[in-house]
Design a protein around this motif. Sequence first.
Motif, PDB file in Angstrom:
ATOM      1  N   ALA A  21       0.819  -1.209   0.000  1.00 46.66           N
ATOM      2  CA  ALA A  21       0.000   0.000   0.000  1.00 46.66           C
ATOM      3  C   ALA A  21       0.856   1.264   0.000  1.00 46.66           C
ATOM      4  O   ALA A  21       0.345   2.353  -0.140  1.00 46.66           O
ATOM      5  CB  ALA A  21      -0.929  -0.006   1.211  1.00 46.66           C
ATOM      6  N   ALA A  22       2.154   1.116   0.177  1.00 47.14           N
ATOM      7  CA  ALA A  22       3.044   2.269   0.190  1.00 47.14           C
ATOM      8  C   ALA A  22       3.021   2.974  -1.164  1.00 47.14           C
ATOM      9  O   ALA A  22       2.816   2.348  -2.202  1.00 47.14           O
ATOM     10  CB  ALA A  22       4.470   1.823   0.524  1.00 47.14           C
ATOM     11  N   ALA A  23       3.221   4.255  -1.133  1.00 46.19           N
ATOM     12  CA  ALA A  23       3.205   5.057  -2.358  1.00 46.19           C
ATOM     13  C   ALA A  23       4.318   4.622  -3.305  1.00 46.19           C
ATOM     14  O   ALA A  23       5.427   4.342  -2.887  1.00 46.19           O
ATOM     15  CB  ALA A  23       3.367   6.523  -2.000  1.00 46.19           C
ATOM     16  N   ASP A  24       3.987   4.561  -4.576  1.00 49.04           N
ATOM     17  CA  ASP A  24       4.938   4.187  -5.616  1.00 49.04           C
ATOM     18  C   ASP A  24       5.078   5.376  -6.562  1.00 49.04           C
ATOM     19  O   ASP A  24       4.164   5.687  -7.320  1.00 49.04           O
ATOM     20  CB  ASP A  24       4.429   2.960  -6.355  1.00 49.04           C
ATOM     21  CG  ASP A  24       5.356   2.487  -7.468  1.00 49.04           C
ATOM     22  OD1 ASP A  24       6.352   3.179  -7.771  1.00 49.04           O
ATOM     23  OD2 ASP A  24       5.084   1.428  -8.041  1.00 49.04           O
ATOM     24  N   TYR A  59       2.116  23.666  -4.435  1.00 50.26           N
ATOM     25  CA  TYR A  59       0.908  23.574  -5.270  1.00 50.26           C
ATOM     26  C   TYR A  59      -0.290  23.134  -4.431  1.00 50.26           C
ATOM     27  O   TYR A  59      -1.390  23.669  -4.562  1.00 50.26           O
ATOM     28  CB  TYR A  59       1.099  22.593  -6.426  1.00 50.26           C
ATOM     29  CG  TYR A  59       1.889  23.144  -7.582  1.00 50.26           C
ATOM     30  CD1 TYR A  59       1.492  24.294  -8.255  1.00 50.26           C
ATOM     31  CD2 TYR A  59       3.034  22.503  -8.035  1.00 50.26           C
ATOM     32  CE1 TYR A  59       2.206  24.793  -9.340  1.00 50.26           C
ATOM     33  CE2 TYR A  59       3.763  22.991  -9.110  1.00 50.26           C
ATOM     34  CZ  TYR A  59       3.344  24.143  -9.754  1.00 50.26           C
ATOM     35  OH  TYR A  59       4.055  24.634 -10.814  1.00 50.26           O
ATOM     36  N   LYS A  60      -0.063  22.172  -3.559  1.00 45.11           N
ATOM     37  CA  LYS A  60      -1.166  21.677  -2.722  1.00 45.11           C
ATOM     38  C   LYS A  60      -1.664  22.773  -1.784  1.00 45.11           C
ATOM     39  O   LYS A  60      -2.861  22.914  -1.552  1.00 45.11           O
ATOM     40  CB  LYS A  60      -0.722  20.453  -1.924  1.00 45.11           C
ATOM     41  CG  LYS A  60      -1.870  19.795  -1.189  1.00 45.11           C
ATOM     42  CD  LYS A  60      -1.476  18.458  -0.604  1.00 45.11           C
ATOM     43  CE  LYS A  60      -2.683  17.817   0.057  1.00 45.11           C
ATOM     44  NZ  LYS A  60      -2.393  16.468   0.523  1.00 45.11           N
ATOM     45  N   ALA A  61      -0.748  23.586  -1.268  1.00 42.14           N
ATOM     46  CA  ALA A  61      -1.109  24.684  -0.366  1.00 42.14           C
ATOM     47  C   ALA A  61      -1.560  25.933  -1.121  1.00 42.14           C
ATOM     48  O   ALA A  61      -1.961  26.926  -0.501  1.00 42.14           O
ATOM     49  CB  ALA A  61       0.080  25.021   0.526  1.00 42.14           C
ATOM     50  N   LEU A  79      -3.171  14.158  -3.209  1.00 39.20           N
ATOM     51  CA  LEU A  79      -1.978  13.386  -2.869  1.00 39.20           C
ATOM     52  C   LEU A  79      -1.674  13.524  -1.382  1.00 39.20           C
ATOM     53  O   LEU A  79      -1.754  14.617  -0.827  1.00 39.20           O
ATOM     54  CB  LEU A  79      -0.767  13.873  -3.669  1.00 39.20           C
ATOM     55  CG  LEU A  79      -0.786  13.663  -5.180  1.00 39.20           C
ATOM     56  CD1 LEU A  79       0.476  14.248  -5.803  1.00 39.20           C
ATOM     57  CD2 LEU A  79      -0.920  12.184  -5.530  1.00 39.20           C
ATOM     58  N   SER A  80      -1.316  12.420  -0.767  1.00 37.03           N
ATOM     59  CA  SER A  80      -0.896  12.461   0.627  1.00 37.03           C
ATOM     60  C   SER A  80       0.556  12.941   0.692  1.00 37.03           C
ATOM     61  O   SER A  80       1.244  13.009  -0.335  1.00 37.03           O
ATOM     62  CB  SER A  80      -1.004  11.064   1.249  1.00 37.03           C
ATOM     63  OG  SER A  80      -0.043  10.190   0.660  1.00 37.03           O
ATOM     64  N   GLN A  85       6.143  12.625  -1.387  1.00 32.39           N
ATOM     65  CA  GLN A  85       7.537  12.248  -1.142  1.00 32.39           C
ATOM     66  C   GLN A  85       7.992  11.176  -2.127  1.00 32.39           C
ATOM     67  O   GLN A  85       9.087  11.256  -2.677  1.00 32.39           O
ATOM     68  CB  GLN A  85       7.717  11.765   0.298  1.00 32.39           C
ATOM     69  CG  GLN A  85       7.622  12.889   1.287  1.00 32.39           C
ATOM     70  CD  GLN A  85       7.631  12.422   2.733  1.00 32.39           C
ATOM     71  OE1 GLN A  85       7.376  11.264   3.036  1.00 32.39           O
ATOM     72  NE2 GLN A  85       7.920  13.337   3.630  1.00 32.39           N
ATOM     73  N   ALA A  86       7.136  10.176  -2.358  1.00 27.30           N
ATOM     74  CA  ALA A  86       7.482   9.109  -3.303  1.00 27.30           C
ATOM     75  C   ALA A  86       7.604   9.663  -4.715  1.00 27.30           C
ATOM     76  O   ALA A  86       8.516   9.290  -5.463  1.00 27.30           O
ATOM     77  CB  ALA A  86       6.427   8.001  -3.249  1.00 27.30           C
ATOM     78  N   LEU A  87       6.714  10.550  -5.086  1.00 27.91           N
ATOM     79  CA  LEU A  87       6.742  11.154  -6.417  1.00 27.91           C
ATOM     80  C   LEU A  87       7.992  12.015  -6.589  1.00 27.91           C
ATOM     81  O   LEU A  87       8.676  11.930  -7.620  1.00 27.91           O
ATOM     82  CB  LEU A  87       5.469  11.982  -6.627  1.00 27.91           C
ATOM     83  CG  LEU A  87       5.197  12.533  -8.001  1.00 27.91           C
ATOM     84  CD1 LEU A  87       5.225  11.454  -9.070  1.00 27.91           C
ATOM     85  CD2 LEU A  87       3.845  13.239  -8.021  1.00 27.91           C
TER      86      LEU A  87
END
Length: 94
Positions: A21-24, A59-61, A79-80, A85-87
């Motif tokens: 389930a970890a971000a890829d 961008y998220k903020a 996005l979490s 971080q993964a991206l």
Amino acid sequence: MRIMSCTLGLALVCMFASVSAAADGKELYVRCQGCHGQDGSKLLKSKAEGDVLKALTGYKAKTYGGEKKTVMENLVKNLSDEDMQALAKYISTL
């Protein structure tokens, strides 16, 4: 012994489920390819992980970006922190 085996088996299943389930970052980058290219050649190639993460969180903020910021804001809003971080880590390898 049987109970111990079942407990161990259940623990392993839970452990692998949380790992999968970890971000890829590579998987998340698929959404970025349309604008930034498969290899990141459009504005992303050779960007440092910290710079990418700063941009994504900005961008998220809604505190970062130029003329295309609305597009990016919409792409990153769900996005979490782990996803970003993964991206960022993946993009820094392009």
